[in-house]
Structure formats: structure tokens, C-alpha cells
Design a protein around this motif. Sequence first.
Motif, PDB file in Angstrom:
ATOM      1  N   GLU A 296       0.834  -1.197   0.000  1.00 15.85           N
ATOM      2  CA  GLU A 296       0.000   0.000   0.000  1.00 15.85           C
ATOM      3  C   GLU A 296       0.867   1.245   0.000  1.00 15.85           C
ATOM      4  N   ALA A 297       1.975   1.214   0.780  1.00 16.22           N
ATOM      5  CA  ALA A 297       2.866   2.387   0.818  1.00 16.22           C
ATOM      6  C   ALA A 297       3.509   2.613  -0.543  1.00 16.22           C
ATOM      7  N   ALA A 298       3.900   1.483  -1.160  1.00 11.41           N
ATOM      8  CA  ALA A 298       4.519   1.601  -2.481  1.00 11.41           C
ATOM      9  C   ALA A 298       3.517   2.139  -3.494  1.00 11.41           C
TER      10      ALA A 298
ATOM     11  N   ALA B  15       3.987  14.333 -11.059  1.00 17.53           N
ATOM     12  CA  ALA B  15       4.432  14.451 -12.440  1.00 17.53           C
ATOM     13  C   ALA B  15       3.343  15.097 -13.312  1.00 17.53           C
ATOM     14  N   HIS B  16       2.091  14.697 -13.035  1.00 17.17           N
ATOM     15  CA  HIS B  16       0.969  15.260 -13.785  1.00 17.17           C
ATOM     16  C   HIS B  16       0.828  16.738 -13.509  1.00 17.17           C
TER      17      HIS B  16
ATOM     18  N   ALA C  60       2.986   5.758  -2.837  1.00 14.49           N
ATOM     19  CA  ALA C  60       4.133   6.543  -3.324  1.00 14.49           C
ATOM     20  C   ALA C  60       4.095   6.673  -4.829  1.00 14.49           C
ATOM     21  N   ALA C  61       3.714   5.602  -5.515  1.00 10.62           N
ATOM     22  CA  ALA C  61       3.634   5.653  -6.976  1.00 10.62           C
ATOM     23  C   ALA C  61       2.547   6.617  -7.422  1.00 10.62           C
ATOM     24  N   VAL C  62       1.406   6.551  -6.735  1.00  9.00           N
ATOM     25  CA  VAL C  62       0.301   7.449  -7.067  1.00  9.00           C
ATOM     26  C   VAL C  62       0.711   8.883  -6.821  1.00  9.00           C
TER      27      VAL C  62
END
Length: 229
Positions: free
Chosen positions: A208-210, A221-222, A213-215
Motif C-alpha cells: 500500500e505504501a509503495a 508528475a501530472h 508513493a507511486a500514485v
Amino acid sequence: LARRPTGAMAEVKKVSVNTDEEALIKKRLLTQTTTARPGADPPVKKLTKKYVAYVNALAEDDANGDGADAERAREAWLKEIALYEFNMGRYRAVASANAREMEQYASASAAVDGEVRGTKDEIAELKTDLDSARLDRQHKEEYEALRRLCTQFPSRSDTTARLASLEAEIAELETESEATASKLDLRKKQFALLLHLVNELQGELAEEAAEEAAVAQQQAAHELEEGEM
């Protein structure tokens, strides 16, 4: 003339004795005197002298025709015979008394021998009883020593009761040990399950943390792309 001696007057009664007694009697007749005077003749010798004197007197009376001396010699000789017969009777009485004493002695000796044998048998019996008594005493002393030794330890009933109590305690402890072992095994299983759940939870949290972090990185970036426009 004086009367000549007949065979009846000259006859001397004989005593039935054994060889040793006969030899002893002959010796005493030839040596023993009838009086205590020193130099007195033995009875047989005196009797022989009286007889010789009487025979000599008869011979003189036959030669001289006077019988007074022969009569006196005859009377002296008859007195000596009577004395000799009296002494022989006394000797027979003594011999009879001695025979009775010997019989009494033999009887007493046999009785004494019997008593000695009886005493020996009694002593042997008493010795056997003494040995038996000593053996009994030894057994009693050994028994008493064992009894004193046994009194130092609890009785059999107490020991049996104590043993039963210990066996019950051991059974109870074994039951408790089995229950404790079961609980411990259950706790181990629960702890293992808990560790497994913790690991899974940590894995899920890491994922979930990963993902977060990706989200977040994608959003950043968006947003960065929108700002450049």
C-alpha cells in the motif's frame, strides 16, 4: 585208762572259700595267735602241742598203768579243740559278715554306678538344653536388634500410605504437565499464526505504501506537466 579220742571229736568243719581266701585263712591259722601275749603260739600249733602231749600221756599211761596224766592231757586237748572250734566259728562269722558287707558294697557300688550313669545322662541332657537355650537367646538378640533397626523407619502402613500419596501427586503432576504442554503447544501455534498475520500485514502495508508513493509520484508528475502548459 582214759578214753581215746574218736573221729567225731577230732573232726574239724571246713569252710567253703575260694583259693585266695583259703590261702589267706591257712596263713592266719599258722601265724595268728589267740592272745595278745608276745611269743604266744598260733592256734594250730597249740592244738598240735596239746595233741602230742595227750598222745605222750597215753603212751606213758600204757607203760605205767596210771591214767591221771592222760586224763588231764585229754581235758586240756578237748579245751583246746573247743577254743579252736570257737575261734573257727568266730572266723566263719567274720567271713559271713565280710561276705554280706561285700554284697552290700557290690549293691551300693551298682547303685552308685547307676546314679553316676544317671547323672552323666542328666548332665548331657542339661548340656543339650543349655546349647538350645543359648541358641534361642542368640536368636532373640538378633530379633531384638532387627526390631530396633526397624523402629527407626516408618511402619509398612505409613510407607504404603505415603507411597500412595506420592503416586497420586505424581499422577496429578503428570496431568498438569500434559495440560501445560497442550497449552504451550496451542500458544506456539497461535504465536506462529500471529507472526504469519503480522508478516502478511507488513507486506500489505508495504504494498500500500509503495502504491501510494507511486500514485503520489504520478500526481506530482501530472501537476508538473500541467504547470508547464
